[in-house]
Motif scaffolding. Sequence first.
Motif, PDB file in Angstrom:
ATOM      1  N   HIS A   1      18.255 -19.944 -12.882  1.00 13.39           N
ATOM      2  CA  HIS A   1      19.518 -19.603 -13.527  1.00 13.39           C
ATOM      3  C   HIS A   1      20.164 -20.837 -14.153  1.00 13.39           C
ATOM      4  O   HIS A   1      20.666 -20.817 -15.273  1.00 13.39           O
ATOM      5  CB  HIS A   1      20.442 -18.976 -12.471  1.00 13.39           C
ATOM      6  N   CYS A   2      20.107 -21.959 -13.414  1.00 16.23           N
ATOM      7  CA  CYS A   2      20.812 -23.162 -13.854  1.00 16.23           C
ATOM      8  C   CYS A   2      20.211 -23.793 -15.109  1.00 16.23           C
ATOM      9  O   CYS A   2      20.867 -24.606 -15.775  1.00 16.23           O
ATOM     10  CB  CYS A   2      20.857 -24.189 -12.731  1.00 16.23           C
TER      11      CYS A   2
ATOM     12  N   GLY B   1       7.547 -18.258 -17.145  1.00 15.63           N
ATOM     13  CA  GLY B   1       8.667 -17.836 -16.304  1.00 15.63           C
ATOM     14  C   GLY B   1       8.555 -18.278 -14.859  1.00 15.63           C
ATOM     15  O   GLY B   1       9.125 -17.647 -13.967  1.00 15.63           O
ATOM     16  N   ALA B   2       7.829 -19.369 -14.607  1.00 16.27           N
ATOM     17  CA  ALA B   2       7.640 -19.811 -13.225  1.00 16.27           C
ATOM     18  C   ALA B   2       8.617 -20.925 -12.883  1.00 16.27           C
ATOM     19  O   ALA B   2       8.880 -21.803 -13.700  1.00 16.27           O
ATOM     20  CB  ALA B   2       6.216 -20.317 -13.027  1.00 16.27           C
ATOM     21  N   ILE B   3       9.132 -20.891 -11.678  1.00 22.52           N
ATOM     22  CA  ILE B   3       9.897 -22.024 -11.179  1.00 22.52           C
ATOM     23  C   ILE B   3       8.917 -22.986 -10.499  1.00 22.52           C
ATOM     24  O   ILE B   3       7.752 -22.665 -10.294  1.00 22.52           O
ATOM     25  CB  ILE B   3      11.008 -21.586 -10.189  1.00 22.52           C
TER      26      ILE B   3
ATOM     27  N   GLY C   1      16.823 -26.768 -10.510  1.00 25.40           N
ATOM     28  CA  GLY C   1      17.524 -26.080  -9.426  1.00 25.40           C
ATOM     29  C   GLY C   1      16.965 -26.494  -8.071  1.00 25.40           C
ATOM     30  O   GLY C   1      15.848 -27.031  -7.973  1.00 25.40           O
ATOM     31  N   ASP C   2      17.722 -26.220  -7.024  1.00 25.43           N
ATOM     32  CA  ASP C   2      17.283 -26.574  -5.672  1.00 25.43           C
ATOM     33  C   ASP C   2      16.025 -25.805  -5.277  1.00 25.43           C
ATOM     34  O   ASP C   2      15.092 -26.371  -4.689  1.00 25.43           O
ATOM     35  CB  ASP C   2      18.410 -26.331  -4.656  1.00 25.43           C
ATOM     36  N   GLY C   3      15.967 -24.531  -5.622  1.00 26.16           N
ATOM     37  CA  GLY C   3      14.802 -23.722  -5.254  1.00 26.16           C
ATOM     38  C   GLY C   3      13.543 -24.216  -5.943  1.00 26.16           C
ATOM     39  O   GLY C   3      12.480 -24.343  -5.325  1.00 26.16           O
ATOM     40  N   SER C   4      13.663 -24.516  -7.211  1.00 29.27           N
ATOM     41  CA  SER C   4      12.518 -24.986  -7.983  1.00 29.27           C
ATOM     42  C   SER C   4      12.041 -26.338  -7.464  1.00 29.27           C
ATOM     43  O   SER C   4      10.841 -26.574  -7.290  1.00 29.27           O
ATOM     44  CB  SER C   4      12.911 -25.075  -9.462  1.00 29.27           C
TER      45      SER C   4
ATOM     46  N   ASP D   1      22.804 -24.945  -5.727  1.00 32.35           N
ATOM     47  CA  ASP D   1      23.702 -23.872  -5.285  1.00 32.35           C
ATOM     48  C   ASP D   1      23.253 -23.313  -3.936  1.00 32.35           C
ATOM     49  O   ASP D   1      23.775 -22.294  -3.467  1.00 32.35           O
ATOM     50  CB  ASP D   1      23.793 -22.754  -6.341  1.00 32.35           C
TER      51      ASP D   1
ATOM     52  N   ALA E   1      20.633 -21.746  -3.140  1.00 27.81           N
ATOM     53  CA  ALA E   1      20.186 -20.350  -3.245  1.00 27.81           C
ATOM     54  C   ALA E   1      19.203 -20.187  -4.392  1.00 27.81           C
ATOM     55  O   ALA E   1      19.064 -21.060  -5.244  1.00 27.81           O
ATOM     56  CB  ALA E   1      21.394 -19.452  -3.513  1.00 27.81           C
ATOM     57  N   TYR E   2      18.539 -19.051  -4.405  1.00 24.19           N
ATOM     58  CA  TYR E   2      17.835 -18.619  -5.608  1.00 24.19           C
ATOM     59  C   TYR E   2      18.902 -17.928  -6.460  1.00 24.19           C
ATOM     60  O   TYR E   2      19.077 -16.700  -6.413  1.00 24.19           O
ATOM     61  CB  TYR E   2      16.693 -17.663  -5.254  1.00 24.19           C
ATOM     62  N   GLY E   3      19.625 -18.757  -7.209  1.00 24.79           N
ATOM     63  CA  GLY E   3      20.800 -18.267  -7.922  1.00 24.79           C
ATOM     64  C   GLY E   3      20.494 -17.107  -8.852  1.00 24.79           C
ATOM     65  O   GLY E   3      21.276 -16.160  -8.975  1.00 24.79           O
ATOM     66  N   SER E   4      19.350 -17.204  -9.493  1.00 27.78           N
ATOM     67  CA  SER E   4      18.967 -16.150 -10.421  1.00 27.78           C
ATOM     68  C   SER E   4      18.967 -14.794  -9.696  1.00 27.78           C
ATOM     69  O   SER E   4      19.503 -13.794 -10.203  1.00 27.78           O
ATOM     70  CB  SER E   4      17.566 -16.487 -10.924  1.00 27.78           C
ATOM     71  N   GLU E   5      18.371 -14.792  -8.512  1.00 31.09           N
ATOM     72  CA  GLU E   5      18.302 -13.551  -7.734  1.00 31.09           C
ATOM     73  C   GLU E   5      19.694 -13.156  -7.222  1.00 31.09           C
ATOM     74  O   GLU E   5      20.060 -11.982  -7.223  1.00 31.09           O
ATOM     75  CB  GLU E   5      17.327 -13.711  -6.562  1.00 31.09           C
TER      76      GLU E   5
HETATM   77  C1  LIG Z   1       6.744 -19.149  -9.146  1.00 25.83           C
HETATM   78  C2  LIG Z   1       7.962 -18.279  -9.144  1.00 25.83           C
HETATM   79  N1  LIG Z   1       8.391 -17.709  -7.992  1.00 25.83           N
HETATM   80  C3  LIG Z   1       9.508 -16.952  -7.971  1.00 25.83           C
HETATM   81  C4  LIG Z   1      10.207 -16.740  -9.130  1.00 25.83           C
HETATM   82  C5  LIG Z   1      11.459 -15.885  -9.117  1.00 25.83           C
HETATM   83  N2  LIG Z   1      12.643 -16.738  -9.375  1.00 25.83           N
HETATM   84  C6  LIG Z   1      13.162 -16.868 -10.616  1.00 25.83           C
HETATM   85  S1  LIG Z   1      14.489 -17.862 -10.659  1.00 25.83           S
HETATM   86  C7  LIG Z   1      14.398 -18.145  -9.005  1.00 25.83           C
HETATM   87  C8  LIG Z   1      15.429 -18.986  -8.327  1.00 25.83           C
HETATM   88  C9  LIG Z   1      15.254 -20.426  -8.576  1.00 25.83           C
HETATM   89  O1  LIG Z   1      16.145 -21.130  -7.809  1.00 25.83           O
HETATM   90  P1  LIG Z   1      16.730 -22.496  -8.282  1.00 25.83           P
HETATM   91  O2  LIG Z   1      15.656 -23.367  -8.768  1.00 25.83           O
HETATM   92  O3  LIG Z   1      17.589 -23.000  -7.189  1.00 25.83           O
HETATM   93  O4  LIG Z   1      17.586 -22.119  -9.570  1.00 25.83           O
HETATM   94  P2  LIG Z   1      18.918 -21.207  -9.603  1.00 25.83           P
HETATM   95  O5  LIG Z   1      18.456 -19.864 -10.093  1.00 25.83           O
HETATM   96  O6  LIG Z   1      19.476 -21.176  -8.223  1.00 25.83           O
HETATM   97  O7  LIG Z   1      19.818 -21.873 -10.573  1.00 25.83           O
HETATM   98  C10 LIG Z   1      13.329 -17.451  -8.432  1.00 25.83           C
HETATM   99  C11 LIG Z   1      12.973 -17.467  -6.984  1.00 25.83           C
HETATM  100  C12 LIG Z   1       9.712 -17.325 -10.315  1.00 25.83           C
HETATM  101  N3  LIG Z   1      10.311 -17.160 -11.475  1.00 25.83           N
HETATM  102  N4  LIG Z   1       8.616 -18.101 -10.281  1.00 25.83           N
END
Ligand SMILES: Cc1ncc(C[n+]2csc(CCOP(=O)(O)OP(=O)(O)O)c2C)c(N)n1
Length: 562
Positions: A391-392, A415-417, A441-444, A469, A471-475
């Motif tokens: 999302h970020c 579309g992969a993080i 992002g933190d998740g990525s 954030d 979190a997985y903000g996008s979700e």
């Molecule tokens: C390899 C992969 N796994 C899961 C997803 C689903 N996904 C899309 S955005 C996202 C959240 C990413 O979190 P972060 O990097 O913290 O960014 P934020 O959305 O919080 O800004 C996820 C899990 C994806 N796109 N690619």
Amino acid sequence: MTGHRLYDVLADAFAAEGVDTHFTLLGDGNMHWGIALAERHGVRTVHARHEHCACEMASAFAQVTGRVGVASVTHGPGLTQTMTALTTAARGEIPLVLFVGEAPTTAAWTIQGIDQAPFARACGAEYIQIQSVNHALDRVREAFCIAQYERRPVVLGVSDDLQRTLVPKAPDYVPSSAFLPRLPPCTPDPESAITIANVIASAERPIILAGRGVMVSGAKTDVVELAERSGALLATTLPARGLFDGDPYAIGIGGGWSSDLATELFAESDLVIAIGASLSGFTTHFGKLYPKARIVQIDANPRAVRHNRVVAHHHLRADARLGVAAINKILARSSTSKSGYRTQAVADRINAPAADDEPQAEAGTIDPRRAVREINRVVPKDWFLVGGSGHCAYFTATNTQGRPPELYASIRHFGAIGSGLSHAIGIAVARKSRKILLIDGDGSLMMHIQELETIARHGLQMLIVALNDGAYGSEVHKLRVDGVSDREVQFGRPDFARIARGFDLRGATISDLGQIETLFQDHLAGTQTEIWDIPIAGNVLSTPFRREARQMLARQSSPASR
Ligand SMILES: Cc1ncc(C[n+]2csc(CCOP(=O)(O)OP(=O)(O)O)c2C)c(N)n1
Ligand SMILES: [Mg+2]
């Protein structure tokens, strides 16, 4: 023993292709070859901690150098780890050669064996198997030819036992450059150019949508001239973002990430002139961006259909610069000069100061838009920016004005993080520079955090900003729109400053944007990679998510949906 093992001969061939950098994780299937490359030829070898990352580093390297990226992995599990990076490279049209072992042909059974060719093809890559010593060098050359000519990844597979074969006298290797045709830029057909010029001359509210083809062919000046003649506004695709920054009629990115104003202007446009842009689903927001417009496409490789939609009504097959110059000439001859969409009222709206109409950031957190703007102000414009995912990533792409598109990478082809760190490593290695800024992002970041060790071990320098954030903000934001609890995608904020220090890197937590200026000076004085952890607000929605949420609420409250 006279002669060399095939792995040495193959390494010699890669060196003869001009390979000077190799990204890898060594195992049975590639270690002798990889060591030969390093030790016989002094090829710079970057050892990643995960094969996905080795492959992504090579992709980034290829993207910024314009050369073939080279990575290698072992057979079976080494290869399967690369699936996401390989697919991303295929979607991004990246020339890549991935050297991979194959399980030994003489073994009755091996635990690491899989059918590798269908795997590679499922990713959109070519698979070339070296089956005999006699044709081995031809196969290497073919791999390099396909990677460059078709702009896609090629997986070159050779079994462990064949690699060990003694080759008494290898023939000289003639590299692919001796055979690749030199293709002059594609010139426009004069008749098609006249048709397109007439379409453009009759438009009232045209918008030019420029892609990487404009950058590659050096067409910016011609495109700006066309915009002035035809009264067109200027927009770009995401990868070309920043191309027209500073122009009073530039409206930023075209697509799902358009600003509200750009979305409104596209919606009323009667002609979109796509130049050097393939018109992907993202650029067109899957056909929703400009519902009333005719579409002209000027491209060296125009496509009728992209992402399952007809993309244009008129095509001019040409190199972007030559095509646009031809049209400008025709318009000049007929003295065409229209104000079109370039009115004072539109200019005033474009150049009004940005207004953040979201709620205030939650207590103790920082508004991501303000954070990225401050970073953009402080970090010089000649730093390479890697845009991340999630999302970020929207905040990064839309708040970093004044940066040339050549110094920007978006990693969104699949579309992969999770690819930000390795992509930034590939760029740092390719540019031999410390001026690399990764905002992710933190998740990525957490998905491949082990590559911080690669950074430390190789002594690479960069600045990493975690838009954190927790979190997985996008979700989170999608679930909130759906009215579903977001508890399962909230993890709490990882402490990236401590994580960085754990890898012998520098780390800082930012609680006030006023710190950034001083922190940046400190960073420059240091010699290490550093992570800035920014606790961003979880309640600030990106513009596209906000639009989506509004539309969803409108649908839910319309009488038809009750
Ligand atoms: C390899 C992969 N796994 C899961 C997803 C689903 N996904 C899309 S955005 C996202 C959240 C990413 O979190 P972060 O990097 O913290 O960014 P934020 O959305 O919080 O800004 C996820 C899990 C994806 N796109 N690619
Ligand atoms: Mg997050």
